[in-house]
Design an enzyme around this catalytic site. Structure first.
Site, PDB file in Angstrom:
ATOM      1  N   LYS A   1     -17.764   3.275  -5.762  1.00  0.00           N
ATOM      2  CA  LYS A   1     -16.454   3.273  -5.090  1.00  0.00           C
ATOM      3  C   LYS A   1     -15.530   4.200  -5.844  1.00  0.00           C
ATOM      4  O   LYS A   1     -15.405   4.115  -7.073  1.00  0.00           O
ATOM      5  CB  LYS A   1     -15.870   1.839  -5.105  1.00  0.00           C
ATOM      6  CG  LYS A   1     -14.507   1.723  -4.435  1.00  0.00           C
ATOM      7  CD  LYS A   1     -14.664   1.378  -2.976  1.00  0.00           C
ATOM      8  CE  LYS A   1     -13.399   1.559  -2.170  1.00  0.00           C
ATOM      9  NZ  LYS A   1     -13.125   2.939  -1.743  1.00  0.00           N
TER      10      LYS A   1
ATOM     11  N   LYS B   1     -17.003   8.971  -7.663  1.00  0.00           N
ATOM     12  CA  LYS B   1     -15.882   9.852  -7.320  1.00  0.00           C
ATOM     13  C   LYS B   1     -16.424  11.103  -6.668  1.00  0.00           C
ATOM     14  O   LYS B   1     -17.602  11.450  -6.850  1.00  0.00           O
ATOM     15  CB  LYS B   1     -15.104  10.231  -8.586  1.00  0.00           C
ATOM     16  CG  LYS B   1     -13.672  10.658  -8.343  1.00  0.00           C
ATOM     17  CD  LYS B   1     -12.709   9.490  -8.259  1.00  0.00           C
ATOM     18  CE  LYS B   1     -11.302   9.953  -8.013  1.00  0.00           C
ATOM     19  NZ  LYS B   1     -10.320   8.872  -8.146  1.00  0.00           N
TER      20      LYS B   1
ATOM     21  N   ASN C   1       1.629  10.376  -3.612  1.00  0.00           N
ATOM     22  CA  ASN C   1       1.427   8.991  -3.184  1.00  0.00           C
ATOM     23  C   ASN C   1       1.802   8.005  -4.304  1.00  0.00           C
ATOM     24  O   ASN C   1       2.608   7.105  -4.105  1.00  0.00           O
ATOM     25  CB  ASN C   1      -0.044   8.826  -2.765  1.00  0.00           C
ATOM     26  CG  ASN C   1      -0.355   7.400  -2.374  1.00  0.00           C
ATOM     27  OD1 ASN C   1      -0.283   6.498  -3.202  1.00  0.00           O
ATOM     28  ND2 ASN C   1      -0.669   7.164  -1.123  1.00  0.00           N
TER      29      ASN C   1
ATOM     30  N   SER D   1      -8.264  -1.463  -1.365  1.00  0.00           N
ATOM     31  CA  SER D   1      -9.415  -0.862  -0.679  1.00  0.00           C
ATOM     32  C   SER D   1     -10.518  -1.905  -0.502  1.00  0.00           C
ATOM     33  O   SER D   1     -11.215  -1.933   0.517  1.00  0.00           O
ATOM     34  CB  SER D   1      -9.980   0.313  -1.488  1.00  0.00           C
ATOM     35  OG  SER D   1      -9.298   1.492  -1.170  1.00  0.00           O
TER      36      SER D   1
HETATM   37  P1  NAD Z   1      -0.989  13.184  -4.527  1.00  0.00           P
HETATM   38  O1  NAD Z   1      -1.765  14.355  -4.115  1.00  0.00           O
HETATM   39  O2  NAD Z   1      -0.403  12.316  -3.476  1.00  0.00           O
HETATM   40  O3  NAD Z   1       0.214  13.639  -5.496  1.00  0.00           O
HETATM   41  C1  NAD Z   1       0.023  14.387  -6.667  1.00  0.00           C
HETATM   42  C2  NAD Z   1       1.413  14.745  -7.181  1.00  0.00           C
HETATM   43  O4  NAD Z   1       1.280  15.350  -8.467  1.00  0.00           O
HETATM   44  C3  NAD Z   1       2.151  15.741  -6.294  1.00  0.00           C
HETATM   45  O5  NAD Z   1       3.514  15.377  -6.234  1.00  0.00           O
HETATM   46  C4  NAD Z   1       2.015  17.057  -7.059  1.00  0.00           C
HETATM   47  O6  NAD Z   1       3.080  17.940  -6.774  1.00  0.00           O
HETATM   48  C5  NAD Z   1       2.082  16.542  -8.478  1.00  0.00           C
HETATM   49  N1  NAD Z   1       1.524  17.454  -9.451  1.00  0.00           N
HETATM   50  C6  NAD Z   1       0.397  18.189  -9.382  1.00  0.00           C
HETATM   51  N2  NAD Z   1       0.258  18.912 -10.505  1.00  0.00           N
HETATM   52  C7  NAD Z   1       1.315  18.606 -11.294  1.00  0.00           C
HETATM   53  C8  NAD Z   1       1.743  19.002 -12.578  1.00  0.00           C
HETATM   54  N3  NAD Z   1       1.022  19.869 -13.287  1.00  0.00           N
HETATM   55  N4  NAD Z   1       2.867  18.461 -13.061  1.00  0.00           N
HETATM   56  C9  NAD Z   1       3.584  17.583 -12.347  1.00  0.00           C
HETATM   57  N5  NAD Z   1       3.239  17.165 -11.139  1.00  0.00           N
HETATM   58  C10 NAD Z   1       2.124  17.673 -10.620  1.00  0.00           C
HETATM   59  O7  NAD Z   1      -1.931  12.351  -5.500  1.00  0.00           O
HETATM   60  P2  NAD Z   1      -1.832  10.816  -5.897  1.00  0.00           P
HETATM   61  O8  NAD Z   1      -2.719  10.064  -4.992  1.00  0.00           O
HETATM   62  O9  NAD Z   1      -0.412  10.424  -6.064  1.00  0.00           O
HETATM   63  O10 NAD Z   1      -2.571  10.850  -7.310  1.00  0.00           O
HETATM   64  C11 NAD Z   1      -1.880  11.101  -8.525  1.00  0.00           C
HETATM   65  C12 NAD Z   1      -2.698  10.530  -9.672  1.00  0.00           C
HETATM   66  O11 NAD Z   1      -2.869   9.129  -9.455  1.00  0.00           O
HETATM   67  C13 NAD Z   1      -4.115  11.111  -9.793  1.00  0.00           C
HETATM   68  O12 NAD Z   1      -4.485  11.133 -11.143  1.00  0.00           O
HETATM   69  C14 NAD Z   1      -4.951  10.087  -9.058  1.00  0.00           C
HETATM   70  O13 NAD Z   1      -6.320  10.121  -9.475  1.00  0.00           O
HETATM   71  C15 NAD Z   1      -4.249   8.817  -9.485  1.00  0.00           C
HETATM   72  N6  NAD Z   1      -4.538   7.678  -8.637  1.00  0.00           N
HETATM   73  C16 NAD Z   1      -4.157   7.679  -7.323  1.00  0.00           C
HETATM   74  C17 NAD Z   1      -4.472   6.580  -6.533  1.00  0.00           C
HETATM   75  C18 NAD Z   1      -4.056   6.494  -5.090  1.00  0.00           C
HETATM   76  O14 NAD Z   1      -4.299   5.455  -4.476  1.00  0.00           O
HETATM   77  N7  NAD Z   1      -3.401   7.488  -4.539  1.00  0.00           N
HETATM   78  C19 NAD Z   1      -5.168   5.492  -7.093  1.00  0.00           C
HETATM   79  C20 NAD Z   1      -5.501   5.518  -8.439  1.00  0.00           C
HETATM   80  C21 NAD Z   1      -5.183   6.620  -9.194  1.00  0.00           C
END
Ligand code: NAD
Length: 407
Positions: free
Chosen positions: A61, A97, A212, A340
């Site tokens: 997952k 992943k 997100n 999820s």
């Molecule tokens: P997303 O694509 O929705 O958002 C990513 C954000 O990070 C964007 O605002 C982007 O502009 C910003 N960003 C990218 N590079 C950057 C930088 N160098 N400096 C500052 N900001 C930067 O992605 P997300 O889903 O919010 O995921 C963000 C992190 O959270 C990732 O590491 C992801 O693995 C982790 N995560 C997300 C979820 C989920 O459910 N969405 C769950 C667990 C972990």
């Protein structure tokens, strides 16, 4: 050092605390399955991966990332963290992943759809509700999940909504998945501040990343009375020591695509933002944001890792020595995968759970994993990360032993 080499160091350290045998360590250090493909879309080629780190606890997952820096090394690290996260959360999944080395910002909507469908054509044999269940990650979203589900069901000739989570509600997704990671992060932060008798009202927060995870937690903490003094996205950051009006910042982000367009604040770079004087620093962007180069300059008292792997091993040691408390990724961002799991159960059983029911499961599971982690952290006098790793690794190893894969 590669991201995975870095990730391995925490595992090595936890193994020492747990007195693991070489066999046990070997099993956790190695990935079970690595699939790689080249996706050809409109005359362009993109490297893509789907990797299962461990599946002793159940099907793989973990999300799928679309980003220009995706590499096998990164997907290996992310799948390894998923194994630990799912184990710590007490849900019946192994860790997996996926990723595509692509910049979706350079593609049209139609091209993103084609890449999503090509991904499923390449990997459909290895994914499925009982094999490996993808979800969204950086730069993928419910629409991408919908295209992937549709392609998968066309190939298989049957419905199987449980093969992917984070779908739109009308395809079997759940309403709260969109903000579940952030809600989980907020719950964990509140548990932590309550334990150490810190108030929430007026507590200063800096957030790196406004997608997100980052945007939703900004909204929730703002509504709960935290003072958000700076936020950033890939274009840079914006700061106001009197507190940002997050609802206005979200409007600007939606209209103009970057928080940097917000006028009631001072522009800061991502580097400056990380080093601001704040109570809480929320890392919600990508890996390797705090390294040995900037760890000494971090002034936050507490760090919440909503992103996966945002702090390198060496930086973590520096922060520990400075007594900065880091709430680790595998605990802090587990809310998304817990919801999820609810979505998957719903899809497989045909039941429809209410929002309240799912929010209760989220809170209960987080409370259990937080308390276990916090108690071990106190008992063994280790970092919160080490406590979380030890609990997660032990459950995986127990499952491997029950299967007869270890003595
Ligand atoms: P997303 O694509 O929705 O958002 C990513 C954000 O990070 C964007 O605002 C982007 O502009 C910003 N960003 C990218 N590079 C950057 C930088 N160098 N400096 C500052 N900001 C930067 O992605 P997300 O889903 O919010 O995921 C963000 C992190 O959270 C990732 O590491 C992801 O693995 C982790 N995560 C997300 C979820 C989920 O459910 N969405 C769950 C667990 C972990």
């Amino acid at each position: 050092m590669s991201v995975f080499e870095n990730a391995k160091q925490n595992l090595e350290k936890a193994s020492k605390y747990m007195n693991l045998s070489d066999g046990e360590k070997e099993l956790l250090l190695n990935h079970k399955i690595i699939h790689k493909a080249r996706l050809n879309v409109n005359g362009k080629g993109y490297d893509a991966w789907r990797i299962i780190h461990n599946d002793a606890l159940g099907p793989g997952k973990g999300g799928i990332r679309f980003h220009p820096n995706v590499s096998e090394d990164e997907v290996k690290s992310l799948s390894f963290w998923m194994s630990l996260k799912n184990s710590l959360a007490g849900i019946p999944y192994g860790g997996a992943k996926g990723g595509v080395k692509v910049n979706p910002k350079d593609l049209s909507k139609e091209e993103i759809e084609e890449v999503s469908r090509a991904y499923v054509r390449a990997f459909h044999r290895y994914i499925g509700q009982d094999k490996d269940i993808p979800a969204p990650d950086v730069y993928t979203n419910p629409q991408v999940m919908a295209w992937m589900l549709d392609e998968y069901e066309r190939i298989k000739g049957r419905h199987e909504p449980g093969m992917i989570t984070g779908k739109p509600v009308e395809l079997g997704g759940c309403e709260i998945r969109g903000y579940a990671t952030s809600k989980g992060g907020k719950i964990i932060l509140n548990f932590f501040l309550d334990k150490i008798d810190e108030k929430r009202e007026g507590t200063r927060v800096v957030i790196q990343g406004f997608g997100n995870a980052g945007m939703n937690i900004a909204k929730m903490l703002f509504e709960d009375g935290y003072k958000i003094i700076a936020v950033s996205d890939s274009k840079g950051g914006i700061m106001n020591l009197d507190g940002l009006d997050i609802k206005e910042v979200i409007k600007i982000k939606e209209e103009k695509k970057s928080v940097t367009q917000y006028s009631k604040g001072k522009r800061v770079t991502n580097k400056e933002l990380l080093e601001l004087d704040t109570d809480v620093l929320v890392l919600a962007a990508l890996e390797n944001q705090i390294t040995k180069e900037n760890a000494d300059n971090i002034k936050a008292k507490y760090i919440l890792e909503l992103a996966n792997g945002p702090i390198t091993y060496e930086a973590d040691e520096i922060l520990n020595n400075k007594n900065i408390k880091v709430i680790p990724d595998i605990l802090a961002n587990s809310g998304g995968v817990i919801v999820s799991y609810c979505e998957w159960v719903q899809n497989r059983t045909g039941q429809i759970f209410s929002k309240e029911y799912m929010e209760n499961i989220l809170k209960e599971k987080l409370e259990r994993s937080f308390n276990k982690t916090y108690n071990l952290y106190k008992e063994r006098n280790v970092s919160l990360r080490m406590a979380a790793y030890m609990i997660a690794m032990e459950r995986i190893l127990k499952a491997e032993k029950s299967r007869g894969n270890l003595d």
